[in-house]
Design a protein around this motif. Structure first.
Motif, short mmCIF file in Angstrom:
data_model
loop_
_atom_site.label_atom_id
_atom_site.label_comp_id
_atom_site.label_asym_id
_atom_site.label_seq_id
_atom_site.Cartn_x
_atom_site.Cartn_y
_atom_site.Cartn_z
N GLU A 40 -9.84 2.84 8.51
CA GLU A 40 -8.85 3.58 8.90
C GLU A 40 -8.38 3.33 10.25
O GLU A 40 -7.38 2.78 10.83
N HIS A 74 1.23 7.98 5.51
CA HIS A 74 -0.20 8.77 5.90
C HIS A 74 -0.16 8.71 7.35
O HIS A 74 -0.44 9.66 8.24
N ARG A 105 0.90 -1.22 0.06
CA ARG A 105 -0.07 -0.04 0.08
C ARG A 105 0.87 1.21 0.10
O ARG A 105 0.56 2.27 -0.81
N SER A 106 1.80 1.25 0.80
CA SER A 106 2.68 2.44 1.12
C SER A 106 3.40 2.83 -0.15
O SER A 106 4.04 3.92 -0.46
N THR A 109 -2.78 -4.31 3.87
CA THR A 109 -3.07 -3.30 2.62
C THR A 109 -3.78 -2.21 2.83
O THR A 109 -3.92 -1.30 1.89
N ASP A 112 -1.41 2.86 5.10
CA ASP A 112 -0.62 3.67 4.37
C ASP A 112 0.63 4.38 5.27
O ASP A 112 0.20 5.26 6.09
#
Length: 334
Positions: free
Chosen positions: A152, A301, A52-53, A295, A298
């Protein structure tokens, strides 16, 4: 013919992502085999976050990761019930049971108070509190339907319990002698304070002779999963009042199935070979689900916006480890 076409239309979008999940799961177990200190669950979350990152994650994998992070994780929770030996838990005695109850209650409510003081969303604090007090990702998955947490919140809570559980594998064995713990006391401490079952086993395995105590104490904490989910659901139902659309069931179906699995294990009718197979399947499904949940993390973030969440996770880890250590010393558990 219609049924066959329909089933193909449901399964086909899952195939690309399921292949990625299967490969990541195999890699996670492979790394664990080479580096036992890195549990497969930790590696799985890290792999998912890496995809993801770095922007490597593909949108066509999303149906499969959504399926794994919900369906497969819930099946893993049910199968976890077959690992709980009630006879062994009863043998802990008053001191052991008091230790487990104290750790769960103080960690669950204390973590939420810390989250409130930090100004974090209540749902995120609740998920973190559940994961740290009971059994990591499995507990977070079980309690989420009874909250208004979003993806999240869930991925952040998973990341925190994975990070702190991994740190526990490294640091708790190093602290045994400075804290004056014998082998059995250390086992009780690790079982009462480490979050995920796999992480607890990895921690206990680093101190010869401690693993049996770790497993019994840890699985005793897991037994409190269903009552805790029911408590959260009842509180949520009172909050939303007569709005039936938002009222969660007191026990989601898969948590009720977890309770049934515990009862089935207690009857002694399930052969040991079947229990062993169920444990292996549970481990595989959990690792696959954790990769899928990873996944959703992030890292850039999270670094930019998750400072307070990190403080909450580290604070909860110190809280659960401190309460467990005090309980072991005061109640002479081990």
């Amino acid at each position: 013919m219609v049924l066959r076409v329909s089933s193909r239309s449901v399964v086909r979008p899952l195939v690309p992502g399921l292949l990625v999940i299967a490969a990541a799961t195999a890699i996670a177990f492979g790394v664990e085999g080479v580096l036992p200190a890195l549990t497969a669950s930790t590696v799985a979350v890290a792999l998912g976050a890496l995809l993801r990152s770095t922007g490597t994650f593909r949108s066509q994998w999303r149906p499969a990761t959504g399926f794994a992070s919900r369906r497969l994780l819930r099946i893993a929770v049910v199968l976890l019930g077959l690992q709980l030996p009630l006879a062994g838990i009863a043998a802990l005695g008053f001191g052991g049971i008091a230790l487990i109850l104290g750790v769960v209650v103080v960690t669950f409510f204390g973590t939420q108070l810390i989250g409130r003081a930090l100004g974090l969303p209540p749902a995120r604090s609740l998920l973190v509190a559940t994961g740290f007090s009971i059994c990591g990702a499995s507990a977070i998955a079980a309690v989420r339907p009874a909250t208004d947490a979003d993806d999240e919140d869930t991925s952040t809570a998973i990341a925190l319990v994975t990070l702190c559980g991994t740190l526990a594998i490294v640091f708790l064995p190093l602290l045994r002698q400075p804290f004056g713990l014998d082998v059995q006391e250390f086992g009780a401490w690790a079982g009462a304070s480490v979050h995920d079952v796999g992480q607890a086993v990895a921690t206990g395995d680093r101190v010869p002779g401690a693993l049996a105590t770790v497993v019994v104490v840890k699985l005793s904490r897991v037994l409190l999963l269903a009552p805790l989910v029911a408590l959260v659901a009842l509180r949520r139902r009172r909050t939303v009042g007569a709005d039936t659309a938002q009222r969660p069931p007191v026990l989601p179906f898969f948590v009720a199935a977890f309770v049934v699995a515990v009862a089935v294990r207690a009857t002694g009718v399930v052969p040991d070979a079947v229990l062993g197979d169920a444990q292996r399947i549970q481990s595989i499904l959990l690792v696959a689900a954790l990769f899928a949940l990873g996944t959703g993390i992030d890292v850039p973030h999270l670094v930019r916006t998750g400072g307070r969440s990190l403080v909450l996770g580290l604070s909860s880890w110190v809280l659960v480890a401190g309460i467990a250590l005090a309980g072991v010393k005061l109640l002479h558990v081990g």
